[in-house]
Design an enzyme around this catalytic site. Structure first.
Site: not given
Length: 317
Positions: A97, A105, A151
């Site tokens: 996330k 974002n 990752y």
């Protein structure tokens, strides 16, 4: 559109209380910019930025980049993400996330403000490489469902998002692929090889090597890496990356352990542990593009950098 300045910019660094972020902030402040440090302190530490608390051009905001952020900035360095296996495997869903939602974002913020945005990607996008050394046009050999995938694949997806925002919205992007970096302010319990070896040596404990120690890494001192960040961000809009940033000097794990023992004067011995799943056998950057585009290459030799790093870690031993 972003506000224009002759010199001073308002720069946001996500993950700014971390190892790399805090060194980058020091350099940005030295250049005369205003800096907004954004960090949720999952792996970052206030200790890394404590010396900046009273700086008139420094501001700290505790915030998780998986949530939208509404600020006014001219440049964004997106460094937020746990970067060591111990930390990113602690909560792998949150790690993904952070890479993916965090990129969305921050890209959205850059689109709204007209800011130029930098993505701290990783050599892990190459996985366990079948090409050596690794050039930027190598697509990698990555396990998409292994314990490191949160990752590796999170960073690969973030790169995809950056280039799609570039293609779809004309965003000014910069993508750097970071190879193993070390130096002062590394987290002493992050499980990375340099910090592991130094802490063990200073305590006189066995130095843990996974496998037979023949696997190799290339170690870049933090000051060299940050210089690469700044040079990449300063390029014109046509330069997007990805660009490898790392030291092409290649050392085996056993060679690194022997250097650490010699520098610390430790009586530690080397112990061998099973090799972790999907641990790359070789990792070495091809930095031809960085040399040609940024006129950049590392200047700090491994021995010199290790001496500086050992002095920092003595406080934790």
């Amino acid at each position: 559109m972003a506000r224009q300045y002759n010199f001073r910019k308002r720069v946001m660094v996500t993950g700014g209380a971390g190892f790399l972020g805090s060194h980058l902030i020091d350099r940005l402040l030295d250049q005369g910019h205003e800096v907004l440090c954004v960090d949720n302190l999952f792996t970052g530490a206030k200790l890394n930025i404590d010396h900046l608390r009273t700086h008139e051009r420094f501001e700290f905001l505790r915030h998780d980049v998986t949530m939208p952020l509404y600020v006014e900035v001219d440049e964004i360095y997106n460094l937020a993400c746990p970067a060591s296996p111990i930390h990113y495997q602690h909560d792998p869903v949150q790690t993904t996330k952070t890479s993916v939602h965090g990129a969305i974002n921050m890209l959205g913020l850059a689109k709204r403000t007209g800011a130029k945005i930098f993505q701290a990607s990783t050599s892990e996008v190459y996985g366990d490489p079948a090409v050596h050394p690794q050039p930027e046009d190598y697509w990698g050999y990555v396990n998409p469902v292994g314990p490191r995938s949160c990752y590796d694949e999170g960073k690969r997806c973030a790169e995809t998002l950056f280039f799609d925002y570039r293609r779809q919205h004309g965003l000014g992007i910069k993508v750097a692929r970071i190879f193993n970096t070390y130096g002062p302010r590394m987290h002493p319990a992050d499980g990375r090889v340099v910090s592991n070896f130094i802490i063990a040596a200073l305590k006189g404990e066995p130095i843990p090597i996974y496998g037979d120690g023949s696997q190799t890494r290339s170690f870049c001192y933090v000051d060299d890496l940050v210089e690469g960040f700044l040079r990449l961000m300063a390029t014109d809009d046509a330069v997007t990356g990805p660009i490898n940033l790392g030291n092409p000097g290649e050392f085996s794990m056993r060679e690194l352990a022997e250097k650490v023992i010699a520098i610390t004067g430790s009586k530690s011995e080397i112990s061998h542990l099973p090799l972790p799943q999907d641990d790359p056998r070789q990792r070495q950057p091809d930095i031809s593009r960085a040399k040609a585009t940024l006129d950049w290459q590392p200047t700090v030799a491994l021995d010199e950098g290790l001496v500086r790093t050992v002095e920092y870690f003595r406080r934790f031993a």
